[in-house]
Each structure stands twice: as structure tokens, then as C-alpha cells.
Design a protein around this motif. Structure first.
Motif, PDB file in Angstrom:
ATOM      1  N   CYS B  23       0.834  -1.219   0.000  1.00  0.00           N
ATOM      2  CA  CYS B  23       0.000   0.000   0.000  1.00  0.00           C
ATOM      3  C   CYS B  23       0.859   1.256   0.000  1.00  0.00           C
ATOM      4  O   CYS B  23       1.777   1.377   0.799  1.00  0.00           O
ATOM      5  N   TYR B  24       0.581   2.161  -0.931  1.00  0.00           N
ATOM      6  CA  TYR B  24       1.278   3.451  -0.863  1.00  0.00           C
ATOM      7  C   TYR B  24       0.317   4.590  -0.526  1.00  0.00           C
ATOM      8  O   TYR B  24       0.549   5.742  -0.874  1.00  0.00           O
ATOM      9  N   ASN B  25      -0.748   4.253   0.125  1.00  0.00           N
ATOM     10  CA  ASN B  25      -1.629   5.249   0.720  1.00  0.00           C
ATOM     11  C   ASN B  25      -2.271   6.211  -0.262  1.00  0.00           C
ATOM     12  O   ASN B  25      -2.442   7.384   0.024  1.00  0.00           O
ATOM     13  N   ARG B  44      -8.444   2.172   3.819  1.00  0.00           N
ATOM     14  CA  ARG B  44      -7.043   2.579   3.848  1.00  0.00           C
ATOM     15  C   ARG B  44      -6.517   2.707   5.273  1.00  0.00           C
ATOM     16  O   ARG B  44      -5.419   2.254   5.590  1.00  0.00           O
ATOM     17  N   ARG B  48      -3.308   0.990   6.895  1.00  0.00           N
ATOM     18  CA  ARG B  48      -2.253   1.776   7.526  1.00  0.00           C
ATOM     19  C   ARG B  48      -1.939   1.248   8.931  1.00  0.00           C
ATOM     20  O   ARG B  48      -0.791   1.029   9.289  1.00  0.00           O
ATOM     21  N   PHE B  49      -2.996   1.058   9.738  1.00  0.00           N
ATOM     22  CA  PHE B  49      -2.775   0.561  11.095  1.00  0.00           C
ATOM     23  C   PHE B  49      -2.103  -0.809  11.068  1.00  0.00           C
ATOM     24  O   PHE B  49      -1.288  -1.128  11.930  1.00  0.00           O
ATOM     25  N   VAL B  51      -0.040  -1.928   8.723  1.00  0.00           N
ATOM     26  CA  VAL B  51       1.368  -1.758   8.359  1.00  0.00           C
ATOM     27  C   VAL B  51       2.161  -1.297   9.582  1.00  0.00           C
ATOM     28  O   VAL B  51       3.276  -1.755   9.831  1.00  0.00           O
TER      29      VAL B  51
END
Ligand SMILES: Cc1cc2nc3c(=O)[nH]c(=O)nc-3n(C[C@H](O)[C@H](O)[C@H](O)COP(=O)(O)OP(=O)(O)OC[C@H]3O[C@@H](n4cnc5c(N)ncnc54)[C@H](O)[C@@H]3O)c2cc1C
Ligand code: SF4
Ligand code: SF4
Lengths: 643, 348
Positions: B23-25, B44, B48-49, B51
Motif C-alpha cells: 500500500c502506498y496510501n 485505507r 495503515r494501522f 502496516v
């Protein structure tokens, strides 16, 4: 002489005629003195219009033409060519810019725009009346190029020039060629080592007999100009005749009592005063760093090749063009910038690259086993407050590549990238992807809220308000903090001043036009390439080196150069040398000479750009700018003033 | 301040997540998700959490339960980070976190352990049959009693405490104040979602799957009711007998379709299957099928000589009730509905 002139007024589609009544302009100037014919045209630059102009000139035996259209930056050369095709001297064509200076500038006032256009065209007609036929200045150009800087850019350019049949002198300040690239182990995207690349380039240099390589060499003086640069080079000796017998050299190095920080390893290790960078540096000879050597003679006792009697050499060379490839310095963080020089284990990216190259498993730095590595991006680049506004381009890719390499070489490494938006442009994006997939963590912040590095007891903690997590404060306990430092101009760039090379706002050497003339400088005959012009990776450095080589070659290939005849000329009978003009000249084109027993100013035609700065400062008014004579300019002013 | 836990990714992978690190957000997944809202934006944030390994953020979040896996996010993710599958594995991980016995986690992470558990359950049933001399009457009586006891025990000992734990993670621990009256007024929300899963209708292009799922839930609950409360296998009431047949056929048909789509991988949701997903549909399918055949054997009078058929049904039933319901995918039925309930409470 009464000239017969043709005047062409362009609609430029509607760009001009929508605001300027071109028919009215035509009417207003038709009866001007010297105007033989006046026409309007939809597109003056179109093929058919150009043909018509050529026919008009030939049929009516016109002496000159005036074209009133767009900026001369766009079509000056087009209409000069028209004049030449019609067999009149191209300096008898005069341009009036009624688009940028009239229709576009006054789109709110059509009457005013038309009126102004009339004046501009009248002024051009006045100038055309007095315009003189001119011939280009021809000068000899020495078929040889000096390349300054022996990094990838310099070596690549030298090889190319040599292949085009041009003798090259390569001047490298350090005792070894290769520049920065030789300092980096495995390089991104091709996975070759810096050593591989340098070896390849150096072997290529040696294979060509029209390249002379000088190491430990610096240009200390320059006189002359395009076609005829006279350079003085100072060569520092190595104090070593040849390689010592294998084994002895190492003993000599071991024996040397002097230890100084090793700049090759960005000061993370020390070296002796007698040293070599890596076992196969080029040229294949060690060197004695005479500034730090105490002359104790220990090495001399062991290695018979040490020779302290060697003397500094000064040589003069003559070349037609100079190609600059002096490269960059990595940015050095200020003390305390992200803990640099204050917290242990905070290093720069170049240092990290050296640590990776020099370490064996397991990764240990400053006695600390390294498992968690924090990378802080854009250090010294993209500064909103500071001087370095630019992005250093190479660093995102380089650090991601290095972090992948660290994982591969040492295993069990966790990487945390504190970035400001990743810029692994082009094909380099695959590295970013690889890094993401391998589980590296990316945290992002803006420049106004950078990460913070603190020491808490024995721990180094990096915190950031991560914008990818709603600005939540995230923390990492790191064993090593790598500051991803950008590129800055060489600390010692005095060689630029020697040639009066202009610098950009970023302090790198500046090209004439970023897009269209990317390797030429305003100093005729001097081209720039590689990272001395601004941040570049190796690919980009090679690209610019190749184009600079071609451009430099174009200055010298024919042995002769044609220059614009629009230069200043000084009436030597009336000049009394006060020096004001020489001071005013931004290009250093005016020199004092002796004329009999009188001192006068002399313009170097190959350096003068015809900017006219010297004219107004001359107290005796004896300087004339060819093609912009007082008579021409005054007549234009009269026309503009409507008298 | 939260400390990054880079090991969490590896842990989550055991629950079926993969490639979410890519994921690159960009946020495409959140933009495309038809259930994500400004207040409850996902997936997303969950990627994120994950990662970062912010387990406390994940544990206190209802978002994994708010997703109904239409898979649009995975289809549109430029990094092929499979956000939908990540959310799915977060649900598994949460299920394991809520479970006080920790058995859920062990079963999810270890396929071998799951197999062993299933074998033990089967051996238990066979051993019991052996002890009872394979006497049909006693065994069927036991089977009926087992169902009732299992429902009460599993609910009282496992599921209720787990739901309370969920409540603790989501409402109590983050110190969210909820007026008592809301707990009462919100119950309707709980019931509606439990029986209809109506939120799934918000997923684009998901209407048919919602319908199938709805029919399956109703069919399953009805069959449960018919066998436990109406004693389907022993009743003489023709209406009840037919009702049971219809219900088991419904379960049979829908689960066959679900299994087929997991084989064909023709829907985003069926592209990636963990053992727990297979077990869930296959056992549901077997439940419907064996119940149907058992009743058929009863009606044709051949059950006496074919007690093995009932034994087989009982094995499936025991495995289902003691493994899949308390520790497996069945719980999503409960957690999803409670998630909607808690969401209502949080919003108050
Ligand atoms: C940490 C780091 C890692 C990198 N990794 C990669 C990578 O993996 N891949 C990639 O493509 N790029 C990489 N780069 C970028 C690469 O280093 C540059 O593109 C390249 O060095 C530019 O070459 P150059 O010849 O222009 O300059 P330089 O390499 O700086 O060479 C300039 C040369 O000129 C000499 N010189 C300077 N002044 C004078 C003078 N007055 N007279 C004579 N000689 C002079 C210097 O001694 C030097 O030898 C990296 C850069 C850094 C900082
Ligand atoms: S390349 Fe990356 S690290 Fe370097 S200055 Fe640009 S954005 Fe910053
Ligand atoms: S679409 Fe994919 S890459 Fe983009 S935020 Fe979602 S998971 Fe990440």
C-alpha cells in the motif's frame, strides 16, 4: 542612400489582428520614407508568405524588409533566412514585435494597441533605413577540449569527444579519478558497483591515445575565450614513482604514523598519510597526502618507490572549448540537525553507504548491533526556509535501494522511512514497490512538522506526526538514524569563478535555457555537465555529459567559428582609457592594450555579447554598438516619439 | 504516542493477509468503497494501522466489521495490496482477540490443530456410539439433547463473554460514555442487522449475494429452530416434516453456490480462501445435506439399518457446534450484528 523597403504586417491568425487593426497599421506606414511596398499577411512565418517575401525582394530589388509580428525570439532566424534566400544581407531585415508588445499587452484597448503598433513599425522602418550590411566574425578555434573533473560525467564526455576525433585533456583535482561514484558500492537500478563503472570508464580512457589524463591537477588560470582558451594547470605530485612491490605498500601504509579522517569513507574511518582508496583505484598508484605528511620517512624506509623529491608541475594548454564536470558535494547536516554530531549513530546517507560496504555480518556500528534503522528524508533539500529549495532527485531512490541492500546483506533488519513524499520517478519506482512489499514502513510528514530524533538514555527515538495516519504521533526506537542528505554544489567551486560561470539561485552552475540549451552557459565555449549543474543520478549525468561533449565539439570541430557581428567597437583614436567600460562589461570582454604609446580599451569580439552595457558609461562616447548605432537608435526614438 | 510494531505484519499474515505492505496510501480503496463514510473512513486507514502494527487502534475499531467484502477496493488498488482481504483477515484476527479462550487464534493460525480438533470431535461421537452399542433410540435422543445443551453452553460460556470483551475493547477501554437508555433503544438495530445484514445492501453490485446470504441465514436459523424446538427428526407433523425438508434444501442450494464460487474464484470475496472459510461453507453444506438424508431415511424407514447415516450427521453437528460456532467463522454472525449495535452506541 535611399533604401527601398518592404513591410509585412502579420495577423498571426487573430492573435494580433483581433486587437490591432492591421489594415490601419498598413495605411499608417505606407507613406513612410523608404517604404516601397506594405502588405498584411495571415501568417508571416508560413511557407507561402516566406516565398512571397523572397519574390517581392527579388522582383522589386528591395534593399531591406521589416516584419511586424511576434517576438523575434521566435522567428528572428526565420526571417533572416528569408533575407538570405532573397540575396540581401540578413542584417537588413528588422523586426517589430507587435504581438507580445502590443496586441497581447493591450487586449483591453484596441485603439491604443493599434496606435502603439503603428509607432513600433515606424521605429523599425527608421532602423531599417540606417541598417548596415554585416558579415559574421570569423575566428580560429583550436580543435581540443579541456574536461574539468574526472567523475562519471567528465570521463564519459572525454571518451565521447575522443571518439569524435577531438583531443581531450582531462583534469582531475583528486589523486584518483571516478568522483563520487567510486565511493558507492552497489548502485541503484543496475546493481553494478561504483568500482565496476569507474573501471570500465577508466579502461576506455586509457585505450584512447588522444586523451591526456592529469590527476591531482587543477586549473589555476584562464585567459582567452571561445576557440582559444589558454589554461594553466597545477599538478601536485604523488610522491611515489611507481607501485611498490606487492605487500610492501601495505607495510609502508602500516608504518605511517599519521592518521587522519578518511574523506573517501566520509570520515567514518581514518586513513594514513600514504594511502590508496580501494585496492584497484585509478590510476593504479598510491599517493602521499603531503599536507598531512610529517616527512618522518617511515614509509620511505620500506617502499623504494617513495620519492619526496618530486616537484609540483605547472603546464599550459590551449583548447577551443572547456567542458565542466566538477560534480557535487553531499550536504553536511548542521550540528544538532536531527541529532547529527550530537547523538551517537546518527549518520548521513553517504556514510551509511560506506558502512554497508565496509561491514560484514552482523551489522554493528559504534559497538551497537543494528536492527532497526530510521531514515530521515530530504535533509538539506526541499527547504522551505533554507537555501536549498530544490529536490536532490537521487536520494529517495538511493536510500530505498540502500535499505533493501541492508536487508539483503544482513537480514533481520527493520527499515522505517520518514519521508516527505517519495520521488522514485521513472523506472526507479520498482524499488519503492519492492521495499514496500518487503515490509518497510513509510511515515510521512510536511516540512513544517519534521520528525524529531531524541536520545532517551541508551535509546534513540524518532517520532513523527504521521500524516498518513491522521497526524498521529508515531515513534520508532532506532539503532541507527540515517539522514538522507541531498546534493549541494562543491564547497570549493572556485574554478567556476575563474571562468566567470554564472550560478543559479541554487548555486549550481547555470545553463542558458533549462529546456532548449541545457548544457551551454552564457560564457561562450564553456559547457556544463553532470552534477555540477544540479542534482543528477548517473544516467542523467551521462546524458548531459554526452550532450555537452557534442556541444563542445561543435565549437571546435571546424577549426573555425562564426560569431554574431553585433559587438561593441571602440574608436581607438578617441579612447583615452579610463577603464569604465571594462568595469561595466559583465563578460570581461574589454581589456586595456597599448596602441603605440597610448593606452586604450580593446573589445574581444569573441567574448563580447553586444549587450551594450559599456556604451552609456563611456565619458567620451566613443563606443559604438554595431547594428545598434546611435544613428539607428536615435531615429527609432524619434519615430516612437512621433516626431 | 504509538510505537510501531513491525512484527504485526507477520502475525497478520497467519490470518490470511498478504501484500498489504505494498500500500502506498493513495486512498483509492477508500474512495471506491460504497460503505465508507467521512466519519467511518476505511479500508485505507485499516491498511495503515496494519502496516504500522497499531494493534490498539485496530482492536478499538469497528471498521473491519463495517466492511461486507464486495472487493471493489481490491479491484481498484493500483498496488494490488488486496485491502479487502486484509480487512477479512483483520476480522479473523479480531475474532481471535475477542475470544477469551484464545482457541480461535490457535485454530486460525494452525491448520494442523484444526484437523486434530475435528478428528477428536469425530472420535468422541464414534466412541459414544460404540459405548451405546449404536442403539439408535438413545443416540438420537442424545443428539437432540446435545443440540440444546450445546447452544446454551456455547453461548453462555464462550460467546457471551466474548461479546462482552468486544464491548470492553470498543466502548469501555476507549472510555466512550454511552447513556444507559441507548443500550435499550439500540437493541432494535442489533436485531435487524442480525437477521437481515441489511448493511450489506449498501455494497454496490452486491444485491444478489446479499439475497443468497439472507436466505441462508434465515434457512439456517429456521432449520435450527425446526430441529431443536420442533424436534424435526421425531415429529409426525407433516407440516414440520416438509418445513425441515425445504429448509435443508435451501441451505444445500446456497452453500453449493458458495462452494462453487470459491472454487471458481469468480467473485472478489471468493478469490482467496483460508481453511476456516472452506470449513464454514462445507460444514454448513454437510449439515443441510445430512439432515435431509437422515429425515429421508426416517421417512423411508431404512434408518434402523443405517444408523451410520445418523452418526455421520451427528459428527458434523458436533464439529459444527463445538468448533466452528464458538471459535470459527460462525461468530461473524454475532460480531457483525453487535458491531452495528456498538456503532449505534458510539454515535450516541
Ligand atoms: C549517497 C549517494 C549514492 C548514490 N547512488 C547512486 C546510484 O546508486 N545510482 C546513480 O545513478 N547515482 C547515484 N548517485 C548519484 C551519483 O553519485 C552522481 O550522479 C554522480 O556522481 C555525478 O557524477 P559527476 O561526474 O557529475 O560528479 P562527481 O562524481 O562529483 O565527480 C566530479 C569530479 O570532479 C572533480 N572535481 C571537482 N572540482 C574540480 C576542479 N576544480 N578541478 C578538477 N576536478 C574537479 C572531483 O574530484 C570529482 O572527481 C548517488 C549519490 C550519492 C550522494
Ligand atoms: S529525492 Fe526524495 S529525499 Fe531526495 S530531496 Fe527529493 S524528495 Fe527528498
Ligand atoms: S488502494 Fe491500495 S495502495 Fe491505495 S490506499 Fe488502498 S490499499 Fe493502499
Amino acid at each position: 542612400m535611399n533604401k527601398k523597403l518592404g513591410v509585412y504586417i502579420c495577423h498571426c491568425g487573430g492573435n494580433i489582428s483581433d486587437y490591432v487593426d492591421v489594415e490601419q497599421v498598413k495605411k499608417a506606414i505606407e507613406s513612410e520614407e523608404g517604404v516601397f511596398l506594405a502588405k498584411t499577411t495571415m501568417f508571416a512565418c508560413s511557407d507561402s508568405s516566406q516565398k512571397e517575401m523572397v519574390e517581392d525582394i527579388k522582383k522589386n530589388e528591395l534593399d531591406g524588409i521589416v516584419v511586424a509580428s511576434c517576438s523575434p525570439k521566435l522567428h528572428l532566424l526565420t526571417f533572416r533566412a528569408v533575407a538570405e534566400r532573397a540575396n540581401i544581407n540578413k542584417y537588413n531585415y528588422v523586426h517589430a514585435n507587435i504581438r507580445e508588445q502590443s496586441s497581447w499587452a493591450h487586449s483591453d484597448d484596441k485603439t491604443g494597441a493599434t496606435e502603439k503598433a503603428v509607432f513600433l513599425v515606424k521605429a523599425a522602418i527608421s532602423k531599417a533605413r540606417y541598417a548596415e550590411s554585416l558579415e559574421p566574425i570569423k575566428i580560429k578555434s583550436k580543435k581540443a577540449v579541456a574536461v574539468i573533473g574526472g567523475g562519471v560525467a567528465g570521463m564519459r564526455a572525454a571518451i565521447e569527444l575522443s571518439d569524435m576525433g577531438c583531443p581531450v585533456t582531462l583534469i582531475e583535482r583528486e589523486p584518483f579519478v571516478g568522483g563520487r561514484v567510486s565511493q558507492f558500492d552497489i548502485l541503484f537500478t543496475t546493481y553494478e558497483t561504483g568500482k565496476d563503472l569507474v573501471t570500465r570508464l577508466y579502461n576506455n580512457l586509457l585505450a584512447r591515445n588522444n586523451i591526456s589524463v592529469y590527476t591531482g591537477a587543477e586549473v589555476i588560470e584562464n585567459s582567452g575565450s571561445i576557440g582559444d582558451f589558454k589554461l594553466t594547470i597545477k599538478i601536485t605530485p604523488r610522491y611515489i614513482m611507481d607501485r611498490c612491490n606487492e605487500g610492501r605498500l601495505q607495510k609502508a601504509i602500516d608504518a605511517c604514523p599519521v592518521e587522519v579522517p578518511d574523506p573517501f569513507n566520509f570520515n567514518i574511518t581514518n586513513r594514513k598519510a600514504i594511502y590508496h582508496n580501494f585496492p584497484s583505484e585509478y590510476p593504479h598508484k598510491p599517493v602521499i597526502d603531503i599536507e598531512n605528511c610529517t616527512r618522518c620517512g617511515e614509509c620511505e624506509k620500506i617502499c623504494e618507490s617513495v620519492d619526496f623529491s618530486q616537484k609540483e608541475e605547472i603546464i599550459d594548454i590551449n583548447v577551443g572549448s572547456v567542458l565542466m564536470a566538477t560534480g557535487f558535494d553531499p550536504y553536511t547536516p548542521k550540528d544538532g540537525e536531527f541529532g547529527f554530531n550530537q547523538i551517537n549513530n546518527v549518520v548521513t546517507l553517504p556514510q551509511f553507504k560506506r558502512i554497508l560496504a565496509l561491514s560484514n555480518e552482523p551489522l554493528i556500528y559504534n559497538t551497537r548491533a543494528i536492527k532497526h534503522i530510521a531514515y530521515i528524508y530530504c535533509v538539506g533539500s526541499r527547504q522551505v526556509e533554507g537555501e536549498n529549495k530544490y529536490c536532490s532527485r537521487y536520494c529517495c531512490t538511493s536510500v530505498i535501494h540502500a535499505s533493501i541492500m541492508a536487508k539483503k546483506k544482513f537480514g533481520n533488519i527493520f527499515n522505517y522511512h520518514f519521508n516527505r513524499g517519495i520521488r522514485t520517478y521513472g523506472k526507479q519506482e520498482v524499488l519503492y514497490n519492492e521495499s514496500l512489499k518487503s515490509g518497510d514502513v513509510y511515515l510521512q510528514s510536511y516540512e513544517d512538522d519534521p520528525p524529531v530524533v531524541t536520545q532517551q538514555g541508551n535509546k534513540i527515538v524518532v517520532t513523527v506526526n504521521d500524516i498518513l495516519t491522521g497526524k498521529k504521533q508515531m515513534a520508532v526506537e532506532a539503532d541507527l538514524v540515517v539522514l538522507v542528505t541531498g546534493m549541494v554544489p562543491r564547497a570549493d567551486n572556485s574554478v567556476g569563478s575563474l571562468f566567470k560561470l554564472p550560478k543559479g539561485r541554487d548555486n549550481f552552475f547555470n545553463e542558458i535555457h533549462m529546456k532548449l540549451r541545457p548544457v551551454e552557459t552564457v560564457i561562450d565555449g564553456i559547457t556544463i555537465s553532470g552534477a555540477c549543474q544540479g542534482p543528477k543520478n548517473i544516467l542523467e549525468s551521462s546524458n548531459s555529459a554526452l550532450s555537452a561533449a557534442t556541444k563542445s565539439f561543435s565549437y571546435v570541430s571546424k577549426g573555425e567559428l562564426e560569431l554574431e557581428p553585433i559587438v561593441a567597437e571602440i574608436d581607438k583614436n578617441q579612447c583615452t582609457w579610463c577603464g569604465a567600460c571594462a568595469e561595466a562589461c559583465p563578460f570581461d570582454a574589454i581589456k586595456k592594450i597599448k596602441d603605440g604609446d597610448k593606452e586604450i580599451a580593446m573589445v574581444n569580439n569573441s567574448v563580447c555579447k553586444g549587450c551594450g552595457m559599456c556604451l552609456p558609461v563611456c565619458p567620451t562616447d566613443v563606443i559604438n554598438l554595431i547594428a545598434y548605432s546611435n544613428r539607428e537608435i536615435e531615429s527609432m526614438i524619434d519615430a516612437l516619439a512621433g516626431s | 504516542m504509538a510505537t510501531i510494531n513491525p512484527d504485526f505484519g507477520a502475525e497478520l499474515k497467519k490470518y490470511g493477509a498478504f501484500d498489504f505492505n505494498a500500500c502506498y496510501n493513495c486512498g483509492n480503496c477508500t474512495a471506491i468503497c460504497s460503505l465508507s463514510t467521512e466519519e467511518d473512513s476505511f479500508p485505507r486507514e485499516m491498511v495503515r494501522f496494519s502496516v504500522l502494527g497499531s494493534t490498539s487502534d485496530i482492536k478499538s475499531s469497528l471498521k473491519p466489521w463495517l466492511c461486507y467484502y464486495c472487493g471493489e477496493c481490491s479491484t481498484h488498488c493500483p498496488q494490488v495490496a488486496n485491502p479487502a482481504e486484509l480487512i477479512m483477515s483483520l476480522r479473523r484476527w479480531l475474532t481471535a482477540e475477542y475470544d477469551w479462550t484464545k482457541l480461535s487464534g490457535v485454530l486460525y493460525r494452525s491448520f494442523a490443530f484444526t484437523i486434530i480438533a475435528f478428528i477428536i470431535a469425530a472420535l468422541g461421537v464414534i466412541g459414544f456410539g460404540f459405548a451405546e452399542n449404536f442403539n439408535m433410540e438413545t443416540i438420537m435422543l442424545f443428539g437432540h439433547k446435545f443440540e440444546m445443551i450445546a447452544i446454551i453452553a456455547v453461548f453462555g460460556i464462550i460467546l457471551l463473554p466474548n461479546v462482552i470483551r468486544m464491548w470492553w475493547f470498543i466502548i469501555l477501554k476507549p472510555k466512550i460514555k454511552v447513556p444507559f437508555i441507548k443500550y435499550l433503544t439500540g437493541i432494535w438495530e442489533l436485531i435487524v442487522h442480525m437477521f437481515t445484514q441489511k448493511r450489506a445492501l449498501g455494497c454496490d453490485d452486491n444485491q444478489f449475494r446479499w439475497f443468497e446470504h439472507f436466505i441462508l441465514v434465515i434457512g439456517y436459523l429456521a432449520l435450527l429452530f425446526t430441529t431443536v424446538a420442533l424436534d424435526w427428526f421425531s415429529t409426525g407433523n407433516l407440516f414440520i416434516i416438509i418445513l425441515g425438508y425445504v429448509e435443508s434444501i435451501i441451505i444445500f442450494i446456497v452453500t453449493v453456490d458458495f462452494v462453487l464460487s470459491r472454487i471458481k474464484k469468480n467473485r472478489e470475496i471468493s478469490k482467496f480462501s483460508m481453511p476456516s472459510d472452506w470449513m464454514f461453507v462445507i460444514w454448513l453444506f454437510l449439515m443441510g445435506l445430512t439432515a435431509f438424508i437422515v429425515r429421508l431415511f426416517i421417512d423411508t424407514g431404512i434408518i434402523k439399518n443405517n444408523i451410520w447415516m445418523y452418526m455421520f450427521h451427528l459428527i458434523i453437528l458436533v464439529q459444527w457446534a463445538l468448533i466452528i460456532v464458538p471459535f470459527g467463522k460462525w461468530t461473524h454472525f454475532l460480531y457483525r450484528s453487535f458491531a452495528m449495535y456498538f456503532a449505534k452506541l458510539k454515535a450516541a
